[in-house]
Design an enzyme around this catalytic site. Structure first.
Site, PDB file in Angstrom:
ATOM      1  N   GLU A  42       2.049  -8.229   1.564  1.00  0.00           N
ATOM      2  CA  GLU A  42       2.505  -7.718   0.258  1.00  0.00           C
ATOM      3  C   GLU A  42       1.832  -8.547  -0.846  1.00  0.00           C
ATOM      4  O   GLU A  42       1.623  -9.753  -0.688  1.00  0.00           O
ATOM      5  CB  GLU A  42       4.031  -7.921   0.183  1.00  0.00           C
ATOM      6  CG  GLU A  42       4.651  -7.634  -1.172  1.00  0.00           C
ATOM      7  CD  GLU A  42       6.105  -8.141  -1.265  1.00  0.00           C
ATOM      8  OE1 GLU A  42       6.435  -9.219  -0.717  1.00  0.00           O
ATOM      9  OE2 GLU A  42       6.913  -7.435  -1.901  1.00  0.00           O
TER      10      GLU A  42
ATOM     11  N   ASN B   2       5.252  -2.065  -6.962  1.00  0.00           N
ATOM     12  CA  ASN B   2       4.820  -2.949  -5.891  1.00  0.00           C
ATOM     13  C   ASN B   2       4.315  -2.007  -4.792  1.00  0.00           C
ATOM     14  O   ASN B   2       5.107  -1.327  -4.139  1.00  0.00           O
ATOM     15  CB  ASN B   2       6.013  -3.792  -5.427  1.00  0.00           C
ATOM     16  CG  ASN B   2       5.616  -4.864  -4.431  1.00  0.00           C
ATOM     17  OD1 ASN B   2       4.557  -4.792  -3.831  1.00  0.00           O
ATOM     18  ND2 ASN B   2       6.482  -5.850  -4.269  1.00  0.00           N
TER      19      ASN B   2
ATOM     20  N   LYS C 241       6.945   0.393  -3.140  1.00  0.00           N
ATOM     21  CA  LYS C 241       8.138  -0.267  -2.593  1.00  0.00           C
ATOM     22  C   LYS C 241       9.433   0.299  -3.183  1.00  0.00           C
ATOM     23  O   LYS C 241       9.586   0.381  -4.415  1.00  0.00           O
ATOM     24  CB  LYS C 241       8.054  -1.764  -2.870  1.00  0.00           C
ATOM     25  CG  LYS C 241       9.151  -2.616  -2.251  1.00  0.00           C
ATOM     26  CD  LYS C 241       8.854  -4.090  -2.502  1.00  0.00           C
ATOM     27  CE  LYS C 241       9.856  -5.032  -1.868  1.00  0.00           C
ATOM     28  NZ  LYS C 241       9.501  -6.444  -2.084  1.00  0.00           N
TER      29      LYS C 241
ATOM     30  N   GLU D 208      11.636  -9.231  -9.037  1.00  0.00           N
ATOM     31  CA  GLU D 208      11.014  -7.927  -8.718  1.00  0.00           C
ATOM     32  C   GLU D 208      11.678  -6.790  -9.490  1.00  0.00           C
ATOM     33  O   GLU D 208      11.026  -5.837  -9.884  1.00  0.00           O
ATOM     34  CB  GLU D 208      11.084  -7.661  -7.221  1.00  0.00           C
ATOM     35  CG  GLU D 208      10.111  -8.504  -6.431  1.00  0.00           C
ATOM     36  CD  GLU D 208       9.909  -7.967  -5.043  1.00  0.00           C
ATOM     37  OE1 GLU D 208       9.484  -6.820  -4.887  1.00  0.00           O
ATOM     38  OE2 GLU D 208      10.208  -8.714  -4.089  1.00  0.00           O
TER      39      GLU D 208
ATOM     40  N   CYS E 115       7.912  -5.559   2.541  1.00  0.00           N
ATOM     41  CA  CYS E 115       8.824  -6.699   2.558  1.00  0.00           C
ATOM     42  C   CYS E 115      10.297  -6.335   2.705  1.00  0.00           C
ATOM     43  O   CYS E 115      10.740  -6.017   3.779  1.00  0.00           O
ATOM     44  CB  CYS E 115       8.588  -7.587   1.341  1.00  0.00           C
ATOM     45  SG  CYS E 115       9.336  -9.219   1.613  1.00  0.00           S
TER      46      CYS E 115
ATOM     47  N   ASN F  79       6.432 -11.250   1.587  1.00  0.00           N
ATOM     48  CA  ASN F  79       6.477 -12.617   1.027  1.00  0.00           C
ATOM     49  C   ASN F  79       7.939 -13.018   1.097  1.00  0.00           C
ATOM     50  O   ASN F  79       8.756 -12.546   0.294  1.00  0.00           O
ATOM     51  CB  ASN F  79       6.097 -12.628  -0.460  1.00  0.00           C
ATOM     52  CG  ASN F  79       4.613 -12.528  -0.723  1.00  0.00           C
ATOM     53  OD1 ASN F  79       3.931 -13.525  -0.951  1.00  0.00           O
ATOM     54  ND2 ASN F  79       4.108 -11.304  -0.709  1.00  0.00           N
TER      55      ASN F  79
END
Ligand code: CDT
Length: 311
Positions: free
Chosen positions: A47, A110, A127, A146, A172, A197
């Protein structure tokens, strides 16, 4: 005729805040070349693989945040990776921060892409499960913003016909949610690619820290088994800008067994020869969805008088 994908889990060690895209792309290209030397068809990168994990910092200026985003893919700095893919005949999954002009406004996601052996983009995913928080929380040793820097993905969990099979992507935190795998399982997915991550320390729940490796494996092994699919999970690992991130990149067979793994916290390649048809015995027996899933019954239970409604 067996359908084999030789896959490389291309774990990355830390990326420094001031490490430029050309240096990172050179690292990715070296891993791609190594993978080609071992006969890989497909390489999975983590990611946000082009930059440090920037949501760990609160940044008041949008211009500062936007320096971590890509406005085009490929762009001038990432094109060498696509050219290497074509030259070597190896495809890849790449996670990055995407800035898009869409619906008349600037949007940030993302994102991951699937690139084929000709160096062409064969699929894109944004994401969905964004962890963390959206306001500055100064009590934390590091932030996880995020929810501030990205919108929730708007592409669902698509499954792509590529590399001779059915390939899906997740990013992730998605890997912790059964829905991720099941939505793709219902589309007959055969291999799910996941970059991550993951800090060892989780500020709101430090009691989970010692379990970070166990949880990492638990979710990907069960996602693989319960959907009869391969899962390839790849970390950005090591001590990045003072934050310890787990490695433990793994390749999981449809049986739920781990058949390949990285053992360091640096740039490292783990390889497995994945027979896509290995998922068939699970899809045809214990996880034959058409025969054994009972979606109507699940709904009835939820709607029963007095039952706690879904939040
Ligand atoms: N990048 C990312 O999604 N990380 C989250 C951290 C959550 S803390 C348990 C993850 O699920 O790994």
């Amino acid at each position: 005729m067996p359908r084999i994908i030789t896959v490389g889990a291309a774990q990355l060690g830390p990326i420094a805040r001031d490490e430029g895209r050309p240096a990172v792309v050179a690292r990715l290209t070296r891993l791609l070349e190594q993978a080609a030397g071992h006969g890989c068809d497909l390489v999975v990168f983590p990611e946000l693989a082009l930059t440090t994990f920037f949501p760990r910092w609160y940044m008041a200026e949008q211009a500062e945040v936007d320096r971590f985003f890509e406005r085009e893919m490929p762009g001038p700095e990432t094109r060498p990776l696509f050219e290497a893919a074509r030259r070597l005949g190896v495809g890849f999954y790449l996670g990055y921060a995407e800035l898009a002009e869409e619906d008349g406004r600037t949007r940030r996601f993302n994102t991951s892409i699937l690139v084929d052996k000709q160096g062409a983009i064969a699929g894109k995913y944004r994401k969905i499960h964004l962890p963390g928080h959206d306001e500055h929380e100064p009590w934390r040793r590091f932030q996880h913003l995020e929810k501030r820097y990205f919108e929730t993905g708007n592409l669902g969990f698509p499954v792509f016909r590529a590399f001779g099979g059915h390939i899906g992507m997740a990013i992730c935190n998605d890997r912790r949610w059964p829905e991720t795998y099941r939505v793709m399982g219902l589309q007959d997915v055969e291999m799910v690619l996941i970059g991550y991550n993951t800090p060892v320390h989780n500020p709101p729940a430090p009691e989970h820290d010692d379990l970070s490796h166990f949880h990492n494996q638990l979710v990907m092994q069960s996602g693989a088994y319960q959907n009869g699919t391969w899962v390839v999970g790849v970390a950005k690992a090591g001590l990045e800008e003072g934050v310890e991130q787990i490695g433990n990149s793994i390749i999981v067979a449809p049986s739920g067994e781990i058949v390949g793994r990285c053992t360091t916290l640096g740039d490292e390649l783990a390889i497995a020869r994945c027979d896509l048809d290995l998922g068939l015995s699970y899809k045809r027996s214990v996880f034959n969805f058409a025969r054994h899933r009972e979606p109507d019954a699940y709904r009835l239970i939820v709607e029963r008088k007095g039952a706690i409604p879904p939040s």
